[in-house]
Structure formats: structure tokens, C-alpha cells
Design a protein around this motif. Structure first.
Motif, PDB file in Angstrom:
ATOM      1  N   LEU A 156       0.931  -1.183  -0.052  1.00 29.18           N
ATOM      2  CA  LEU A 156       0.120   0.057   0.029  1.00 29.18           C
ATOM      3  C   LEU A 156       0.891   1.304  -0.037  1.00 29.18           C
ATOM      4  CD1 LEU A 156      -2.686  -1.010   2.422  1.00 29.18           C
ATOM      5  CD2 LEU A 156      -2.875  -0.753   0.118  1.00 29.18           C
ATOM      6  N   THR A 157       2.014   1.446   0.645  1.00 30.45           N
ATOM      7  CA  THR A 157       2.906   2.301   0.725  1.00 30.45           C
ATOM      8  C   THR A 157       3.631   2.586  -0.741  1.00 30.45           C
ATOM      9  OG1 THR A 157       3.487   2.125   2.946  1.00 30.45           O
ATOM     10  CG2 THR A 157       5.004   3.231   1.674  1.00 30.45           C
ATOM     11  N   LEU A 158       3.907   1.583  -1.409  1.00 30.02           N
ATOM     12  CA  LEU A 158       4.541   1.843  -2.706  1.00 30.02           C
ATOM     13  C   LEU A 158       3.311   2.391  -3.691  1.00 30.02           C
ATOM     14  CD1 LEU A 158       6.935   1.733  -4.576  1.00 30.02           C
ATOM     15  CD2 LEU A 158       6.480  -0.840  -4.842  1.00 30.02           C
ATOM     16  N   MET A 159       2.095   1.770  -3.560  1.00 28.41           N
ATOM     17  CA  MET A 159       0.830   2.137  -4.488  1.00 28.41           C
ATOM     18  C   MET A 159       0.861   3.582  -4.162  1.00 28.41           C
ATOM     19  SD  MET A 159      -1.768  -0.866  -4.203  1.00 28.41           S
ATOM     20  CE  MET A 159      -2.694  -0.191  -5.548  1.00 28.41           C
ATOM     21  N   CYS A 160       0.519   4.031  -2.923  1.00 30.22           N
ATOM     22  CA  CYS A 160       0.321   5.485  -2.699  1.00 30.22           C
ATOM     23  C   CYS A 160       1.299   6.380  -3.180  1.00 30.22           C
ATOM     24  CB  CYS A 160       0.404   5.816  -1.160  1.00 30.22           C
ATOM     25  SG  CYS A 160      -1.196   4.967  -0.522  1.00 30.22           S
ATOM     26  N   ASP A 161       2.795   5.941  -3.249  1.00 37.82           N
ATOM     27  CA  ASP A 161       3.865   6.671  -3.540  1.00 37.82           C
ATOM     28  C   ASP A 161       4.218   6.707  -4.764  1.00 37.82           C
ATOM     29  OD1 ASP A 161       4.049   7.544  -0.910  1.00 37.82           O
ATOM     30  OD2 ASP A 161       5.960   6.577  -0.538  1.00 37.82           O
ATOM     31  N   THR A 162       3.608   5.903  -5.698  1.00 38.14           N
ATOM     32  CA  THR A 162       3.730   5.639  -7.075  1.00 38.14           C
ATOM     33  C   THR A 162       2.419   6.034  -7.803  1.00 38.14           C
ATOM     34  OG1 THR A 162       2.857   3.389  -7.317  1.00 38.14           O
ATOM     35  CG2 THR A 162       5.198   3.869  -7.244  1.00 38.14           C
TER      36      THR A 162
END
Length: 162
Positions: A156-162
């Protein structure tokens, strides 16, 4: 240019004014305050509310919720120092451009460290995007719908940041 002497009282008054802590700029409203101070820090759930209680006379919790969830004029986003902030929607591109060059490689490394492969990330992120088509979900609801994932918070963190 002539040198202007500054005394500590003048400097303190300026900083308090700039940070909306002297009571004189309350007319800026919630979004204006968030813009003027460079966003509301949000590492704790109560932090943006406390910031506004200190800066906006008559502030009540539903006022921030209205701006974030109904009007969507403020958005919670990871940016400066890789921490969560509440920013006016129009500042998101600027905050992203200024911080993601440093943050994104670290988030990708974190996913790898947590055991999330590129393949797993692709499958899980596609499921999450499909799940969110009918509206926002909590992390718990996403976890129930997506099933077992090596490390859902990292995904989820990577999704939010990309």
C-alpha cells in the motif's frame, strides 16, 4: 542596502504570525492555514486536528473532515521526511516532485526487504485498484478482500507513492 537590526521579539512575532499562532490570520480558513504553513503534519491521527485547534478560532473536528472527505480540498499524503502531511490538493504535484526522488527508491527497497516481489506487487496492486473502483476502503477491508499478502502495508505504501 542598509542593514536592519533584528531583535528576538520581532523575529518571534514574525514566526508566530507566519505560523498562524498569533491569532491575527484566522481568516485564512483551514485550507489557507494548511497552505501557508506548508501542510499539516500527520504522523499521529490527532496531529492535524491539534494544529488547527491552535491556529483557527472556533475550529471543530468536523471542519477538517469536511475539507478532506467531502470537499476533498485537502489530501493526506506522504511527502516531506517521508512522513504523512495534509496538504491542499493543488500542492500535491509540487510536494510529490520535491520529495519522491528521495522517497520512492527507499520505499521500493523497503518492499524488497519485506519480501514483496515485483510479481506479487503487480498482482496485489491490480486487485487493490479493482477493489477501490467503487470507493475508498480501510486497510482492514482491503486485507480481507485481497487475501494473504507478504506485506500489505509495504504494498500500500508503494502504491500510494507511485
Amino acid at each position: 542596502m542598509p542593514e536592519v537590526p533584528l531583535d528576538i521579539r520581532s523575529v518571534n512575532r514574525f514566526v508566530l504570525h507566519k505560523q498562524h499562532l498569533d491569532g491575527s490570520r484566522a481568516a485564512a480558513g483551514i485550507v489557507g492555514v494548511a497552505r501557508n504553513i506548508g501542510g499539516l503534519h500527520n504522523t499521529g491521527a490527532a496531529t492535524p486536528y491539534l494544529s488547527l485547534f491552535a491556529r483557527v478560532p472556533g475550529f471543530a473536528r468536523p471542519m477538517l473532515d469536511e475539507e478532506m472527505y467531502a470537499r476533498k480540498s485537502l489530501v493526506r499524503v506522504r511527502c516531506m521526511r517521508n512522513t504523512m502531511h495534509v496538504l491542499p490538493r493543488d500542492l500535491i504535484p509540487c510536494a510529490y516532485a520535491a520529495t519522491m526522488g528521495r522517497n520512492l527508491p527507499n520505499i521500493r527497497r523497503f518492499c524488497k526487504y519485506r519480501g514483496v516481489s515485483d510479481e506479487e506487487y503487480g498482482v496485489v496492486s491490480a486487485k487493490i485498484v479493482a477493489l477501490l473502483e467503487d470507493g475508498g476502503k480501510t486497510t482492514a477491508a482491503i486485507k480481507r478482500a485481497v487475501g494473504p499478502v507478504t506485506n500489505l502495508p509495504a504494498v500500500l505504501t508503494l502504491m500510494c507513492d507511485t
